[in-house]
Design an enzyme around this catalytic site. Structure first.
Site, short mmCIF file in Angstrom:
data_model
loop_
_atom_site.label_atom_id
_atom_site.label_comp_id
_atom_site.label_asym_id
_atom_site.label_seq_id
_atom_site.Cartn_x
_atom_site.Cartn_y
_atom_site.Cartn_z
N ARG A 1 5.16 0.00 -6.13
CA ARG A 1 5.13 -0.82 -4.92
C ARG A 1 4.18 -2.01 -5.06
O ARG A 1 4.25 -2.94 -4.27
CB ARG A 1 4.68 0.03 -3.72
CG ARG A 1 5.66 1.12 -3.37
CD ARG A 1 5.01 2.17 -2.51
NE ARG A 1 4.73 1.71 -1.16
CZ ARG A 1 5.45 2.04 -0.10
NH1 ARG A 1 6.48 2.81 -0.22
NH2 ARG A 1 5.12 1.59 1.10
N HIS B 1 16.04 -37.60 -6.44
CA HIS B 1 15.41 -37.96 -5.16
C HIS B 1 13.94 -37.61 -5.14
O HIS B 1 13.33 -37.54 -4.07
CB HIS B 1 16.17 -37.28 -4.02
CG HIS B 1 17.59 -37.69 -3.94
ND1 HIS B 1 17.98 -38.95 -3.51
CD2 HIS B 1 18.74 -37.05 -4.28
CE1 HIS B 1 19.30 -39.06 -3.57
NE2 HIS B 1 19.79 -37.91 -4.06
N GLU C 1 7.26 -15.30 -11.12
CA GLU C 1 6.62 -14.05 -10.67
C GLU C 1 6.15 -13.18 -11.83
O GLU C 1 5.15 -12.49 -11.71
CB GLU C 1 7.48 -13.28 -9.67
CG GLU C 1 8.64 -12.53 -10.20
CD GLU C 1 9.39 -11.76 -9.11
OE1 GLU C 1 8.76 -11.11 -8.27
OE2 GLU C 1 10.64 -11.80 -9.13
N TRP D 1 -2.87 -2.73 -1.51
CA TRP D 1 -2.48 -4.12 -1.82
C TRP D 1 -3.25 -4.97 -0.82
O TRP D 1 -3.00 -4.92 0.39
CB TRP D 1 -0.97 -4.28 -1.65
CG TRP D 1 -0.46 -5.62 -2.08
CD1 TRP D 1 -0.14 -6.02 -3.34
CD2 TRP D 1 -0.18 -6.74 -1.23
NE1 TRP D 1 0.31 -7.32 -3.34
CE2 TRP D 1 0.30 -7.79 -2.06
CE3 TRP D 1 -0.29 -6.97 0.14
CZ2 TRP D 1 0.67 -9.03 -1.56
CZ3 TRP D 1 0.07 -8.22 0.64
CH2 TRP D 1 0.54 -9.22 -0.21
N ASN E 1 -1.63 1.68 5.77
CA ASN E 1 -0.68 0.69 5.23
C ASN E 1 -0.27 -0.20 6.40
O ASN E 1 0.13 0.31 7.44
CB ASN E 1 0.54 1.44 4.66
CG ASN E 1 1.57 0.49 4.06
OD1 ASN E 1 1.31 -0.70 3.95
ND2 ASN E 1 2.70 1.03 3.69
N GLY E 2 -0.36 -1.52 6.24
CA GLY E 2 0.01 -2.44 7.32
C GLY E 2 -1.13 -3.38 7.63
O GLY E 2 -2.04 -3.57 6.81
N CYS F 1 0.82 -1.21 0.00
CA CYS F 1 0.00 0.00 0.00
C CYS F 1 0.86 1.26 0.00
O CYS F 1 1.95 1.27 0.55
CB CYS F 1 -0.87 0.04 1.24
SG CYS F 1 -1.86 -1.43 1.47
N LYS G 1 12.13 -15.80 -10.73
CA LYS G 1 11.93 -14.70 -11.68
C LYS G 1 10.86 -15.08 -12.70
O LYS G 1 9.96 -14.31 -13.01
CB LYS G 1 13.27 -14.40 -12.38
CG LYS G 1 13.48 -13.03 -12.84
CD LYS G 1 14.10 -12.11 -11.81
CE LYS G 1 13.33 -12.05 -10.51
NZ LYS G 1 14.06 -11.52 -9.41
N LYS H 1 6.24 -4.42 -4.55
CA LYS H 1 7.68 -4.17 -4.62
C LYS H 1 8.31 -4.25 -3.24
O LYS H 1 9.38 -4.80 -3.06
CB LYS H 1 7.94 -2.79 -5.24
CG LYS H 1 9.40 -2.45 -5.43
CD LYS H 1 10.05 -3.36 -6.45
CE LYS H 1 11.54 -3.14 -6.60
NZ LYS H 1 12.19 -4.32 -7.22
N GLU I 1 16.68 -18.67 -8.28
CA GLU I 1 16.38 -17.31 -8.73
C GLU I 1 15.75 -17.33 -10.14
O GLU I 1 14.80 -16.59 -10.41
CB GLU I 1 17.65 -16.45 -8.70
CG GLU I 1 17.56 -15.08 -9.35
CD GLU I 1 16.54 -14.14 -8.73
OE1 GLU I 1 15.94 -14.46 -7.70
OE2 GLU I 1 16.34 -13.06 -9.32
O1 M6R Z 1 13.10 -5.19 -0.73
P1 M6R Z 1 13.62 -6.55 -0.46
O2 M6R Z 1 14.90 -6.85 -1.17
O3 M6R Z 1 13.75 -6.83 1.02
O4 M6R Z 1 12.53 -7.54 -1.03
C1 M6R Z 1 12.64 -8.91 -0.82
C2 M6R Z 1 11.70 -9.66 -1.74
O5 M6R Z 1 10.37 -9.26 -1.51
C3 M6R Z 1 12.03 -9.43 -3.22
O6 M6R Z 1 13.35 -9.80 -3.51
C4 M6R Z 1 11.08 -10.26 -4.11
O7 M6R Z 1 11.31 -11.62 -3.93
C5 M6R Z 1 11.24 -9.85 -5.57
N1 M6R Z 1 9.96 -9.55 -6.15
C6 M6R Z 1 11.84 -10.90 -6.42
O8 M6R Z 1 12.02 -10.48 -7.73
#
Ligand code: M6R
Length: 607
Positions: A27, A502, A486, A74, A98-99, A2, A483, A602, A479
């Site tokens: 965000r 396994h 997401e 959000w 927010n929260g 948010c 990537k 974000k 990763e």
């Molecule tokens: O702001 P941060 O680096 O603490 O965020 C951590 C994760 O939320 C962030 O890396 C998230 O996994 C990304 N969307 C991945 O691309």
């Protein structure tokens, strides 16, 4: 997550509230709204989906005033529809939050018994009811706001309009950041300084437990005990110009291509130009004396920590534990007496990482942040900060922030090995010279983009996709999968190459894409044996390797992405590039919104 904007001014504020919201889009959010005091009372407009929907609402039914609040939501409690969108209004109160208000259910029940009827499923609405409840009891506007905030448990940044004609913004923070901006004859509130950058760079960061009464020309801040306090007004270190896409179609694409420059900038900040040795600033004494390292983060940042574990253990002989912040903070971890804790975060605001950092601090550990946002909560609370100089990252998917984290962690491992006497000066310098080639190597790796684009339709059609690697390339496999899933919403999993037999190998069918990350190193032959096992079961193997490695793959592989030769610690950073490009082009093929993928934020400021 948010976003909050508030403006009190002598001029109309609606258009600028929306402008502030647009800056907060990065965000992640799923509805938006604004409320203003317009002479007849508080009026609001809200819409599900993107801000463009809110703009249409405002075009068909305009509202304006000289004091207002705005929000991108959000969803946590309640679906992302118009009813649940902020601002929430009850009586002569409107709030944005927010929260998460953890005790919202008992508060709702209590207020329902007094006749309050709730219009939404959100945890946030209860804040507006609580403030109105205290106004009805005869409290002043500020007293009613403070009495309401007093009852809240959980994490919050709140901004409120209280009273039908009041030209005042009320704000409070506990667990979620909030800044107050100083303009010329007007004042602002924002959930970060970036949102306020077009209006002002002079900001004051509210501290934990602070509340603020913001009027057109001044702000009055109280600490959690209710005492009036003075907080420093500083110049925010951000560009007033919204990072724009330039000639790129998407922020993700732009940020992928910014990596050579971001890496050059970041590496340069860590090498002493006289000695050509790593400079670790305030973190050096902690890293020198620690008998163990704990590296804590979330998501992609956790995968940076996972790569760093290999480096620190191999180069420094230092035991490193990596932990996902949300697990660490609730498992009563046994902490070392003389350990140092690393917190890796792009935003520096991730709620779980922040809480884990506070936990370690309370336990007396030395805390080091590896952070991209220099004014973030983690930056302000850790004992030492190692900055990643990636610049603002707007795309939700972490790309340049990830490789900049790896660059800092590589320098950190080398510097630590040096000050602990594990590597000689010459050995460290040889490593640094290899790292200094990164901008060029990454530029070369970016040239695989056409090949990645050509592979993308295969991935886009797949039922599921696997990524495998060994050693430092195991976190890279995780990763690559993270990537891809997401930004494309495709099922993708990363595995340690030796682990497939396994269990996961049962999922391999004719044509299942398996992305194998195996540049030349001591483990490559072993990974190639695992590729044989996959290929024998019909997998469509896509190899990411170097020229020498490519010789080993030729017969059994549909696609070979050849990267330049990588020496020293450069491998994981360079191999990240085709993984990002595969994710980007697959998203492009599928037409998903890769800059703001569904359900993602974000900066994850709730736990
Ligand atoms: O702001 P941060 O680096 O603490 O965020 C951590 C994760 O939320 C962030 O890396 C998230 O996994 C990304 N969307 C991945 O691309």
């Amino acid at each position: 997550m948010c976003g909050i904007v508030g403006i009190v001014s002598d001029r109309p504020v609606s258009a600028r509230l929306v402008e502030g919201l647009i800056r907060l889009e990065y965000r992640g959010y799923d509805s938006a709204g604004i409320a203003v005091v317009n002479g007849q009372g508080i009026v609001r407009r809200r819409a599900p989906g993107k801000i463009v929907n809110l703009q249409s609402e405002l075009n068909s039914a305009p509202i304006d005033g000289t004091c207002g609040i705005a929000h991108t939501r959000w969803a946590t409690h309640g679906r992302p529809n118009k009813e649940n969108a902020h601002p929430h209004q009850f009586g002569s109160v409107a709030i944005v939050h927010n929260g998460i208000i953890e005790n919202f259910k008992p508060l709702r029940e209590e207020l329902a018994k007094c006749g309050h009827v709730f219009a939404t499923q959100t945890d946030s609405e209860v804040i507006a009811h609580l403030i109105q409840y205290h106004l009805d009891k005869g409290l002043s506007e500020e007293a009613a706001f403070l009495a309401a905030v007093e009852r809240l448990e959980g994490a919050y940044a709140v901004a409120a309009l209280v009273g039908d004609s009041n030209q005042t913004l009320f704000a409070a923070r506990h667990g979620s950041p909030l800044v107050v901006g100083f303009g010329d004859g007007e004042m602002f509130i924002g959930s970060d300084a970036f949102a306020l950058a077009p209006f002002t760079k002079r900001v004051l960061y509210l501290e934990e437990g602070d509340s603020a009464v913001v009027k057109i020309n001044d702000v009055c801040v109280r600490d959690k005990a209710g005492a009036l306090v003075t907080r420093e007004v500083m110049t925010a270190n951000i560009s007033a110009v919204m990072a724009d896409k330039g000639n790129y179609r998407h922020f993700m694409e732009k940020e992928i291509h910014e990596q050579p420059e971001a890496l050059a900038r970041t590496l340069a900040a860590y090498v002493d130009s006289d000695t050509n040795l790593p400079m670790l600033g305030d973190a050096a004494p902690f890293l020198k004396s620690a008998d163990r390292l704990v590296a804590i983060a979330c998501g992609t940042a956790f995968l940076s920590a996972s790569v760093a574990k290999y480096w620190f253990e191999a180069l420094c002989g230092l035991h490193v534990e990596t932990d996902i912040a949300s697990e660490f903070r609730y498992r009563t971890p046994a902490l070392p007496d003389h350990g140092a804790a690393l917190f890796i975060s792009q935003s520096g605001e991730t709620a779980d990482t922040l809480a884990a950092m506070r936990y370690c601090k309370r336990a007396g550990m030395d805390t080091i942040g590896v952070l991209n946002a220099p004014e973030s909560s983690i930056a302000r609370e850790t004992s030492a900060v190692l900055r990643t100089l990636a610049g603002p990252e707007i795309g939700v998917a972490s790309t340049k922030a990830f490789t900049a984290q790896l660059a800092v962690l590589a320098m950190c491992a080398l510097g630590t090995a040096h000050i602990r006497g594990r590597l000689s000066e010459d050995e460290v310098k040889a490593h640094i010279s290899a790292l200094n080639a990164l901008p060029k190597l990454v530029q070369q790796a970016l040239q695989t983009k056409d090949q990645c684009e050509a592979i993308a339709p295969t991935l886009a059609r797949a039922k599921q996709i696997f990524f495998i690697g060994r050693g430092v390339y195991y976190p890279l496999a995780l990763e690559g999968a993270l990537k891809l899933k997401e930004v494309t919403y495709l099922p993708a999993e990363g595995y340690a190459a030796g682990e497939l037999k396994h269990g996961p190998i049962a999922l391999i069918e004719e044509g299942t894409p398996v992305v194998v990350i195996a540049p030349t190193d001591v483990l490559m032959e072993k990974t190639i044996s695992n590729v044989e096992e996959m290929a024998a079961r019909g997998a469509n193997v896509i190899a990411i390797t170097d020229a020498a490695g490519a010789e080993h793959f030729t017969d059994r592989t549909e696609n070979i992405i050849i990267l330049p030769d990588m020496t020293g610690l450069t491998g994981p950073i360079v191999t990240a590039i085709p993984l990002q490009l595969l994710a980007y082009y697959t998203a492009l093929t599928l037409g998903t919104n890769m800059d703001q993928p569904r359900n993602l934020a974000k900066s994850v400021t709730v736990e």
